[in-house]
Write a protein that holds these residues in place. Structure first.
Motif, PDB file in Angstrom:
ATOM      1  N   GLN A 190      19.532 -20.714  -0.398  1.00 23.81           N
ATOM      2  CA  GLN A 190      18.951 -19.550   0.225  1.00 23.81           C
ATOM      3  C   GLN A 190      17.369 -19.604  -0.533  1.00 23.81           C
ATOM      4  O   GLN A 190      17.597 -19.187  -1.321  1.00 23.81           O
ATOM      5  CB  GLN A 190      19.464 -18.358   0.208  1.00 23.81           C
ATOM      6  N   PRO A 191      16.376 -20.075   0.335  1.00 20.39           N
ATOM      7  CA  PRO A 191      15.018 -20.178  -0.433  1.00 20.39           C
ATOM      8  C   PRO A 191      14.744 -18.708  -0.687  1.00 20.39           C
ATOM      9  O   PRO A 191      14.879 -17.772   0.100  1.00 20.39           O
ATOM     10  CB  PRO A 191      14.252 -20.527   1.057  1.00 20.39           C
ATOM     11  N   GLN A 194      11.195 -16.564   0.951  1.00 18.59           N
ATOM     12  CA  GLN A 194      10.958 -17.530   2.290  1.00 18.59           C
ATOM     13  C   GLN A 194       9.608 -18.273   1.836  1.00 18.59           C
ATOM     14  O   GLN A 194       8.829 -18.354   2.802  1.00 18.59           O
ATOM     15  CB  GLN A 194      10.440 -16.702   3.547  1.00 18.59           C
ATOM     16  N   GLN A 196       7.230 -21.515   1.082  1.00 20.92           N
ATOM     17  CA  GLN A 196       7.300 -22.836   1.960  1.00 20.92           C
ATOM     18  C   GLN A 196       8.175 -23.833   0.845  1.00 20.92           C
ATOM     19  O   GLN A 196       8.835 -24.734   1.409  1.00 20.92           O
ATOM     20  CB  GLN A 196       6.046 -23.223   2.325  1.00 20.92           C
ATOM     21  N   THR A 199      11.710 -23.353   0.670  1.00 17.33           N
ATOM     22  CA  THR A 199      12.484 -23.856   1.787  1.00 17.33           C
ATOM     23  C   THR A 199      12.488 -25.281   1.897  1.00 17.33           C
ATOM     24  O   THR A 199      13.408 -25.773   2.423  1.00 17.33           O
ATOM     25  CB  THR A 199      11.521 -23.125   3.175  1.00 17.33           C
ATOM     26  N   ILE A 215      18.571 -18.872   5.656  1.00 14.83           N
ATOM     27  CA  ILE A 215      17.193 -18.728   5.738  1.00 14.83           C
ATOM     28  C   ILE A 215      16.734 -17.007   5.940  1.00 14.83           C
ATOM     29  O   ILE A 215      15.625 -16.764   6.216  1.00 14.83           O
ATOM     30  CB  ILE A 215      16.375 -19.548   6.771  1.00 14.83           C
TER      31      ILE A 215
END
Length: 224
Positions: A190-191, A194, A196, A199, A215
């Motif tokens: 799970q980044p 959020q 970039q 992710t 996500i």
């Protein structure tokens, strides 16, 4: 003796993480957590201040995050579900750190009424719950609180959902899986926040290891 739980939030939404992504769910957020994750997005649940106890009515009417909490039994919560006309049949117990307390009576009550239950925990406290409860362990390694990840928590997990932002987080997870001999459980990355870069790292790592991506859908679509 009726068990009362310290509740910071109680609301109905869509689960946005892990195996139950997309599932209509009732979230029960418990107050209290000593783990100390630097990126935690629920820091208002960390401290238990007796002067901040509120009624169940005020709990439901909360308009923003706060350290206020209410003390409720499982039966109290079921009454609130009915009062609010909640239709979801899946319950997510989170925090804070929910496993600071014995959740068995809570889950037993809900399951006896036909609800399914899920717990989201850091894996740093013994998990006390019903046999059928789905346990999501989101292991918090080397956090400020100094708590170790328990082997009993890793073995009880139905899924492992690990927050990542850097290669070090991936290395920590691999070491943890090796240490506890975890080979047959769904692994989600799970980044964090959020971002970039996080992710992209999570996507590439999931592909390389045949893991899964979580996500936080609820944050992308703007729901609680």
């Amino acid at each position: 003796m009726t068990v009362k739980y310290k509740i910071n939030e109680l609301f109905q939404t869509i689960q946005g993480e892990g195996a139950f992504t997309g599932q209509p769910s009732i979230f029960i957020r418990l107050q209290g957590c000593p783990v100390g994750c630097s990126w935690c997005d629920t820091k208002h649940t960390w401290e238990i201040d007796p002067s901040l106890v509120i009624s169940s009515t005020d709990l439901l009417n909360k308009k923003q995050e706060s350290e206020h909490w209410s003390q409720l039994s499982a039966d109290d919560m079921v009454k609130l579900f009915k009062l609010q006309n909640y239709s979801a049949r899946h319950i997510v117990i989170t925090g804070g750190e929910p496993c600071m307390v014995d959740l068995t009576p809570l889950c037993d009550t809900f399951e006896s009424l036909g609800y399914s239950c899920q717990i989201e925990t850091s894996g740093t406290f013994e998990i006390k719950t019903s046999k059928n409860c789905w346990v999501t362990v989101s292991p918090k390694v080397n956090m400020k609180g100094g708590y170790a990840i328990l082997n009993s928590a890793m073995q009880r997990a139905n899924e492992i959902k690990h927050p990542v932002a850097t290669e070090q987080h991936v290395d920590d997870l691999k070491a943890l899986l090796s240490e506890h001999n975890i080979t047959d459980k769904p692994i989600y990355l799970q980044p964090i926040s959020q971002k970039q870069r996080a992710t992209e790292l999570a996507i590439q790592t999931c592909i390389e290891n045949n893991w899964r991506l979580s996500i936080q859908v609820h944050k992308y679509i703007g729901i609680e």
